[in-house]
Design a protein around this motif. Structure first.
Motif, short mmCIF file in Angstrom:
data_model
loop_
_atom_site.label_atom_id
_atom_site.label_comp_id
_atom_site.label_asym_id
_atom_site.label_seq_id
_atom_site.Cartn_x
_atom_site.Cartn_y
_atom_site.Cartn_z
N TRP A 45 -10.33 2.53 -35.47
CA TRP A 45 -11.24 3.37 -34.69
C TRP A 45 -12.52 3.67 -35.45
CZ3 TRP A 45 -12.88 8.24 -36.11
CH2 TRP A 45 -12.17 8.90 -37.11
N LYS A 46 -12.46 3.76 -36.76
CA LYS A 46 -13.66 4.01 -37.55
C LYS A 46 -14.60 2.81 -37.49
CE LYS A 46 -11.38 7.24 -40.63
NZ LYS A 46 -11.01 7.58 -41.99
N ASP A 47 -14.03 1.63 -37.57
CA ASP A 47 -14.85 0.43 -37.47
C ASP A 47 -15.44 0.29 -36.08
OD1 ASP A 47 -14.41 -0.30 -40.10
OD2 ASP A 47 -12.71 -1.60 -39.62
N SER A 48 -14.66 0.67 -35.07
CA SER A 48 -15.12 0.48 -33.70
C SER A 48 -16.31 1.38 -33.35
CB SER A 48 -13.98 0.71 -32.70
OG SER A 48 -13.61 2.07 -32.67
N VAL A 49 -16.42 2.52 -34.01
CA VAL A 49 -17.56 3.41 -33.74
C VAL A 49 -18.55 3.43 -34.90
CG1 VAL A 49 -16.42 4.87 -32.03
CG2 VAL A 49 -16.23 5.45 -34.44
N ASN A 50 -18.32 2.56 -35.89
CA ASN A 50 -19.24 2.37 -37.01
C ASN A 50 -19.51 3.67 -37.77
OD1 ASN A 50 -20.82 0.79 -38.68
ND2 ASN A 50 -22.67 1.18 -37.49
N SER B 229 -14.66 7.65 -44.99
CA SER B 229 -14.32 9.02 -45.38
C SER B 229 -14.32 10.00 -44.21
CB SER B 229 -15.29 9.52 -46.45
OG SER B 229 -16.61 9.55 -45.93
N THR B 230 -14.66 9.55 -43.03
CA THR B 230 -14.71 10.40 -41.84
C THR B 230 -13.33 10.52 -41.22
OG1 THR B 230 -16.95 9.64 -41.41
CG2 THR B 230 -15.79 10.65 -39.57
N THR B 231 -13.05 11.70 -40.66
CA THR B 231 -11.79 11.91 -39.96
C THR B 231 -12.06 12.59 -38.62
OG1 THR B 231 -9.54 12.75 -40.21
CG2 THR B 231 -11.32 14.18 -40.98
#
Length: 85
Positions: free
Chosen positions: A6-11, A15-17
Protein backbone atom coordinates in the motif's frame (compact mmCIF):
# COMPACT_ATOMS: atom_id res chain seq x y z
CA UNK A 1 10.73 -2.48 -4.94
CA UNK A 2 11.27 -3.22 -1.29
CA UNK A 3 8.39 -1.38 0.44
CA UNK A 4 4.96 -2.40 1.63
CA UNK A 5 2.31 -2.81 -1.05
CA UNK A 6 0.00 0.00 0.00
CA UNK A 7 2.89 2.38 0.62
CA UNK A 8 4.27 1.77 -2.84
CA UNK A 9 0.83 2.10 -4.39
CA UNK A 10 0.36 5.62 -3.01
CA UNK A 11 4.05 6.57 -3.29
CA UNK A 12 4.75 7.41 0.36
CA UNK A 13 7.89 6.82 2.44
CA UNK A 14 8.45 3.45 4.09
CA UNK A 15 8.52 5.16 7.51
CA UNK A 16 4.88 6.21 7.08
CA UNK A 17 2.06 4.37 8.81
CA UNK A 18 -1.73 4.56 8.94
CA UNK A 19 -3.86 6.13 11.66
CA UNK A 20 -7.58 5.37 11.55
CA UNK A 21 -10.04 8.16 12.22
CA UNK A 22 -13.78 7.74 12.69
CA UNK A 23 -16.06 10.71 12.08
CA UNK A 24 -19.53 11.62 10.93
CA UNK A 25 -20.28 11.63 7.22
CA UNK A 26 -21.06 15.35 7.50
CA UNK A 27 -17.60 16.07 8.94
CA UNK A 28 -15.93 14.03 6.21
CA UNK A 29 -17.85 15.90 3.51
CA UNK A 30 -16.95 19.23 5.12
CA UNK A 31 -13.25 18.26 5.27
CA UNK A 32 -13.33 17.10 1.65
CA UNK A 33 -14.78 20.46 0.63
CA UNK A 34 -12.07 22.29 2.59
CA UNK A 35 -9.42 20.10 0.92
CA UNK A 36 -10.77 21.09 -2.48
CA UNK A 37 -11.24 24.77 -1.61
CA UNK A 38 -7.79 25.14 -0.08
CA UNK A 39 -5.94 23.09 -2.70
CA UNK A 40 -4.57 20.29 -0.53
CA UNK A 41 -3.35 17.17 -2.32
CA UNK A 42 -5.41 14.88 -0.07
CA UNK A 43 -7.71 14.75 2.94
CA UNK A 44 -4.93 12.99 4.81
CA UNK A 45 -2.48 15.86 4.19
CA UNK A 46 -5.12 18.38 5.25
CA UNK A 47 -6.01 16.57 8.49
CA UNK A 48 -2.34 15.97 9.29
CA UNK A 49 -1.64 19.70 9.00
CA UNK A 50 -4.65 20.56 11.18
CA UNK A 51 -3.49 18.11 13.84
CA UNK A 52 0.03 19.51 13.81
CA UNK A 53 -1.34 23.07 14.12
CA UNK A 54 -3.57 22.05 17.01
CA UNK A 55 -0.63 20.39 18.77
CA UNK A 56 1.42 23.57 18.42
CA UNK A 57 -1.43 25.67 19.82
CA UNK A 58 -1.90 23.26 22.71
CA UNK A 59 1.82 23.30 23.50
CA UNK A 60 1.68 27.10 23.60
CA UNK A 61 -1.36 26.99 25.87
CA UNK A 62 -3.86 28.42 23.41
CA UNK A 63 -6.22 25.44 23.49
CA UNK A 64 -6.28 25.00 27.24
CA UNK A 65 -9.05 27.54 27.84
CA UNK A 66 -10.51 25.67 30.81
CA UNK A 67 -7.08 25.59 32.45
CA UNK A 68 -6.69 29.33 31.84
CA UNK A 69 -10.08 29.99 33.44
CA UNK A 70 -9.10 27.93 36.48
CA UNK A 71 -5.82 29.85 36.80
CA UNK A 72 -7.62 33.20 36.48
CA UNK A 73 -10.01 32.22 39.27
CA UNK A 74 -7.09 31.10 41.41
CA UNK A 75 -5.33 34.45 40.91
CA UNK A 76 -8.51 36.40 41.65
CA UNK A 77 -8.83 34.57 44.96
CA UNK A 78 -5.20 35.38 45.82
CA UNK A 79 -5.79 39.06 45.03
CA UNK A 80 -8.91 39.07 47.18
CA UNK A 81 -7.01 37.48 50.04
CA UNK A 82 -4.21 40.04 49.76
CA UNK A 83 -6.66 42.95 49.65
CA UNK A 84 -8.65 41.76 52.67
CA UNK A 85 -5.96 40.16 54.71
Amino acid sequence: MTGSGWKDSVNIPESTTKATLYCSEDDKEEWDQEVEDQGYRSRSAYLYELIQEARAYREQGFLAHHESEERIEELKQKIEHLETG
